[in-house]
Design an enzyme around this catalytic site. Sequence first.
Site, PDB file in Angstrom:
ATOM      1  N   HIS A 182       0.713  -1.051  -0.129  1.00 29.20           N
ATOM      2  CA  HIS A 182      -0.124   0.027   0.171  1.00 29.20           C
ATOM      3  C   HIS A 182       0.823   1.363   0.180  1.00 29.20           C
ATOM      4  O   HIS A 182       1.792   1.389   0.904  1.00 29.20           O
ATOM      5  CB  HIS A 182      -0.887   0.044   1.365  1.00 29.20           C
ATOM      6  CG  HIS A 182      -1.643   1.271   1.153  1.00 29.20           C
ATOM      7  ND1 HIS A 182      -3.196   1.034   0.630  1.00 29.20           N
ATOM      8  CD2 HIS A 182      -1.656   2.392   1.954  1.00 29.20           C
ATOM      9  CE1 HIS A 182      -3.831   2.260   0.606  1.00 29.20           C
ATOM     10  NE2 HIS A 182      -3.033   3.118   1.481  1.00 29.20           N
ATOM     11  N   ALA A 183       0.788   2.109  -0.957  1.00 26.46           N
ATOM     12  CA  ALA A 183       1.454   3.155  -1.099  1.00 26.46           C
ATOM     13  C   ALA A 183       1.337   4.080  -0.049  1.00 26.46           C
ATOM     14  O   ALA A 183       0.405   4.421   0.540  1.00 26.46           O
ATOM     15  CB  ALA A 183       1.164   4.062  -2.484  1.00 26.46           C
ATOM     16  N   HIS A 189       0.582  11.925  -5.815  1.00 28.23           N
ATOM     17  CA  HIS A 189      -0.116  12.007  -4.543  1.00 28.23           C
ATOM     18  C   HIS A 189       0.997  11.775  -3.415  1.00 28.23           C
ATOM     19  O   HIS A 189       0.901  12.647  -2.503  1.00 28.23           O
ATOM     20  CB  HIS A 189      -1.165  10.991  -4.612  1.00 28.23           C
ATOM     21  CG  HIS A 189      -1.773  10.745  -3.178  1.00 28.23           C
ATOM     22  ND1 HIS A 189      -2.843  11.701  -2.898  1.00 28.23           N
ATOM     23  CD2 HIS A 189      -1.458   9.982  -2.088  1.00 28.23           C
ATOM     24  CE1 HIS A 189      -3.417  11.316  -1.607  1.00 28.23           C
ATOM     25  NE2 HIS A 189      -2.373  10.471  -1.186  1.00 28.23           N
ATOM     26  N   GLU A 190       1.885  10.739  -3.539  1.00 27.17           N
ATOM     27  CA  GLU A 190       2.672  10.379  -2.242  1.00 27.17           C
ATOM     28  C   GLU A 190       3.675  11.325  -2.224  1.00 27.17           C
ATOM     29  O   GLU A 190       4.049  11.886  -0.979  1.00 27.17           O
ATOM     30  CB  GLU A 190       3.341   9.078  -2.510  1.00 27.17           C
ATOM     31  CG  GLU A 190       2.154   8.004  -2.440  1.00 27.17           C
ATOM     32  CD  GLU A 190       1.440   7.846  -1.107  1.00 27.17           C
ATOM     33  OE1 GLU A 190       1.941   8.412  -0.090  1.00 27.17           O
ATOM     34  OE2 GLU A 190       0.266   7.500  -1.233  1.00 27.17           O
ATOM     35  N   HIS A 226       2.948  14.558  -0.030  1.00 31.68           N
ATOM     36  CA  HIS A 226       3.079  14.153   1.316  1.00 31.68           C
ATOM     37  C   HIS A 226       4.549  14.584   1.507  1.00 31.68           C
ATOM     38  O   HIS A 226       4.826  15.431   2.657  1.00 31.68           O
ATOM     39  CB  HIS A 226       2.909  12.841   1.793  1.00 31.68           C
ATOM     40  CG  HIS A 226       1.375  12.246   1.795  1.00 31.68           C
ATOM     41  ND1 HIS A 226       0.648  12.868   2.546  1.00 31.68           N
ATOM     42  CD2 HIS A 226       0.871  11.445   1.184  1.00 31.68           C
ATOM     43  CE1 HIS A 226      -0.589  12.256   2.299  1.00 31.68           C
ATOM     44  NE2 HIS A 226      -0.383  11.248   1.504  1.00 31.68           N
ATOM     45  N   GLU A 235      -3.807  14.767   2.555  1.00 32.66           N
ATOM     46  CA  GLU A 235      -4.024  14.110   1.419  1.00 32.66           C
ATOM     47  C   GLU A 235      -4.219  14.653   0.124  1.00 32.66           C
ATOM     48  O   GLU A 235      -4.454  14.168  -1.125  1.00 32.66           O
ATOM     49  CB  GLU A 235      -5.282  13.155   1.763  1.00 32.66           C
ATOM     50  CG  GLU A 235      -5.236  12.291   2.913  1.00 32.66           C
ATOM     51  CD  GLU A 235      -3.957  10.911   2.597  1.00 32.66           C
ATOM     52  OE1 GLU A 235      -3.878  10.904   1.518  1.00 32.66           O
ATOM     53  OE2 GLU A 235      -3.428  11.009   3.791  1.00 32.66           O
ATOM     54  N   HIS A 262      -7.326   0.510   5.048  1.00 35.44           N
ATOM     55  CA  HIS A 262      -7.288   1.436   6.298  1.00 35.44           C
ATOM     56  C   HIS A 262      -8.088   1.026   7.309  1.00 35.44           C
ATOM     57  O   HIS A 262      -7.995   1.523   8.588  1.00 35.44           O
ATOM     58  CB  HIS A 262      -7.879   2.799   5.604  1.00 35.44           C
ATOM     59  CG  HIS A 262      -7.079   3.076   4.571  1.00 35.44           C
ATOM     60  ND1 HIS A 262      -7.161   3.026   3.240  1.00 35.44           N
ATOM     61  CD2 HIS A 262      -6.368   4.486   4.649  1.00 35.44           C
ATOM     62  CE1 HIS A 262      -6.470   3.649   2.441  1.00 35.44           C
ATOM     63  NE2 HIS A 262      -5.948   4.518   3.355  1.00 35.44           N
ATOM     64  N   TYR A 278      -9.963  11.392   3.819  1.00 36.74           N
ATOM     65  CA  TYR A 278      -9.978  11.274   2.065  1.00 36.74           C
ATOM     66  C   TYR A 278     -11.041  11.897   1.571  1.00 36.74           C
ATOM     67  O   TYR A 278     -11.313  12.632   0.403  1.00 36.74           O
ATOM     68  CB  TYR A 278      -9.852   9.652   1.639  1.00 36.74           C
ATOM     69  CG  TYR A 278      -8.510   9.338   2.255  1.00 36.74           C
ATOM     70  CD1 TYR A 278      -7.522   9.279   1.316  1.00 36.74           C
ATOM     71  CD2 TYR A 278      -8.469   8.468   3.283  1.00 36.74           C
ATOM     72  CE1 TYR A 278      -6.244   8.761   1.647  1.00 36.74           C
ATOM     73  CE2 TYR A 278      -7.308   8.070   3.618  1.00 36.74           C
ATOM     74  CZ  TYR A 278      -6.079   7.974   2.769  1.00 36.74           C
ATOM     75  OH  TYR A 278      -4.889   7.464   3.227  1.00 36.74           O
TER      76      TYR A 278
END
Length: 641
Positions: free
Chosen positions: A367-368, A397-398, A401, A425, A531, A541
């Site tokens: 999971h990323a 997306h990552e 962060h 997010e 999750h 999210y």
Amino acid sequence: MWTFHDAMKALWRLSVLCMLCTCVTARHRHDNQQRLRQVLQQRRQRINTGTEVSKWLTTKNEELRRWLEKISFASWNYETDLSEENAEKLNKVNIDFSQWKSTCVKEASEKLKFPGLSEDARHQLRILSYDIDPSNPEQLRKVNDIQTKLEQIYGRGTVEYNGTTLQLEPGITNLFESSRDPKVLSELWVKWRDATGKKMANLYTEFVELQNTGALEHGFEDLGDAWRQREFFDTPELVQIVEDLWQELRPMYVQLHSYVRRKLETYYAKNHPDFDFPKDGSIPAHLLGNMWAQEWNNIFDIVQPYPEVKEPDMNRALKEKGYNVGNMFRRAEEFYTSLGLYKMVPDFWRHSMLVRPTEKDREVQCHASAFDFYNNDTFRIKMCTEVNMNYFQTIHHEMGHIEYFMAYRHRPTVYREGANGGFHEAIGDTIALSVRSRKHLQTLGLLEDANVSEEEKKKSDINYLMNQALLKLAFLPFGYLVDKWRWRVFSGEITPDKYNEEWWKMRLEYQGVTSPVPRTNADFDPGAKFHVAANSQYIIYFASFLLQFQFYESMCQASGHTGPLYTCDFYRSKEAGEKLLNMLKLGGSKHWKEALKQMTGDTYIRTEPFKKYFQPLIDFLMNENKGDVGWAKAGINWERA
């Protein structure tokens, strides 16, 4: 006549009056001096208190930083090698940290009672006084043990298919994206839930009880209340906020759902006539191209509004242009730096896990995720990346962060977090909206700037917006219901014997989907979602999918964009980047509404930018559906024990 006697009497009265005035003045002076001494004493006390608290906060922030660094490395080692040894090490550091935190929480709670604290000191103390761990050491050990077991069950989940052992990524995921055989999809759907959620049911029940025990000890109504207060502090109306937001957007979702349902029904009647497609308005959850039916973009080929308009295959284009995992990440980094944001640190390129390791005896959590190691020069991403557009978007997306981590890394440790989880997010997804624009895909050479008629361009735009809606609009009810279900579980409204039944009632109510086979309360289908197994909040999210459109609109305005919102690409706009960076640097130091105001001028989450982005598509869907929408007559696919 004024006599000598009268004069002496007047003089005597004047003398008495003077003496009285002198006494009063002296008393008044004395009182003033007393008050001044008290004020000065109180001021000295406040200064001493402020100095004491400031020193204490400095010490605790550094201690917290060291603990979070240890936890991050232990978590990284475990998630990139799911061994028993690494699990034990992670458990130990979590338990040791909980002991430190217990003392810190008590001290912070006492200091919150001090008078005259600055707002910043009070804010830091509030964060440090937050705790949900049970005080009983045995219960705390049990919480950590169960958490590790739940993640192990999920991370080690595999299914047997056609004589091959498949993991979720890439094997099962690729089949869900490409297969249109309802029997194959149903088999994989069931086997994944048997391999994960079904094995978690009893553990999860105990886990909820133990965590609620800790939440109650610390003054919360239940774990859901504790989560909401931590992630969206000083927002007691959060439950109503998200319900109102969903109700504003539900009509859009119903239009999308109804259009997709009819397209799927037509497709399966033609290509799989033996498949019994529901006639009650619901959609079988395994037919939407995603294990959880949370994103539907993988069935775009079935639901494309204008199939006569040839749309490029982005996955093929990436490969034809020579993209590999490494330069997909480099491209994402270049987008951020074009805005004036940060380059990835050397450690990122040396130690991130960007693809699944090849060692056969090494299991990893695919999971990323993005990791902040709290030492200012170690930031990493963990992904099992494949070369396709979905992963290209996930990379942005990552990396969002990581940009957030780096922007607030010089803040006190308690502020090294987003304004709320939804902000964290939303950052990378805001960037991805720009990356997925036709203009930017042309910049990357993945899309040709074809010379087409205005009519064909409009049709192509509707196709593009449909693809985006299958990612964004389709997600919203799932993003809402995961935590709404958990809030009801934590409050006791849903009891363990109803966990799965209520899960499917909510999936039908909000998403309009049903299970491909009858389910029972012996199953625990929520646990098939990462999750839930990882005990990670999900409402963030839902919030992020709206915030990203607010951020996007604001950055587009800063870049000088004109035209429909969905056509905006703010690549290389330093003005847009400055607006974003100024907000990122705040970290968690300000209330989320204040951070939102700095970024967008708003103090609340709005649906208008989301609606504006998709309005041309919604107009198209309403015209196509002609009022034939909804699933009011549907029921869950349930088998009574």
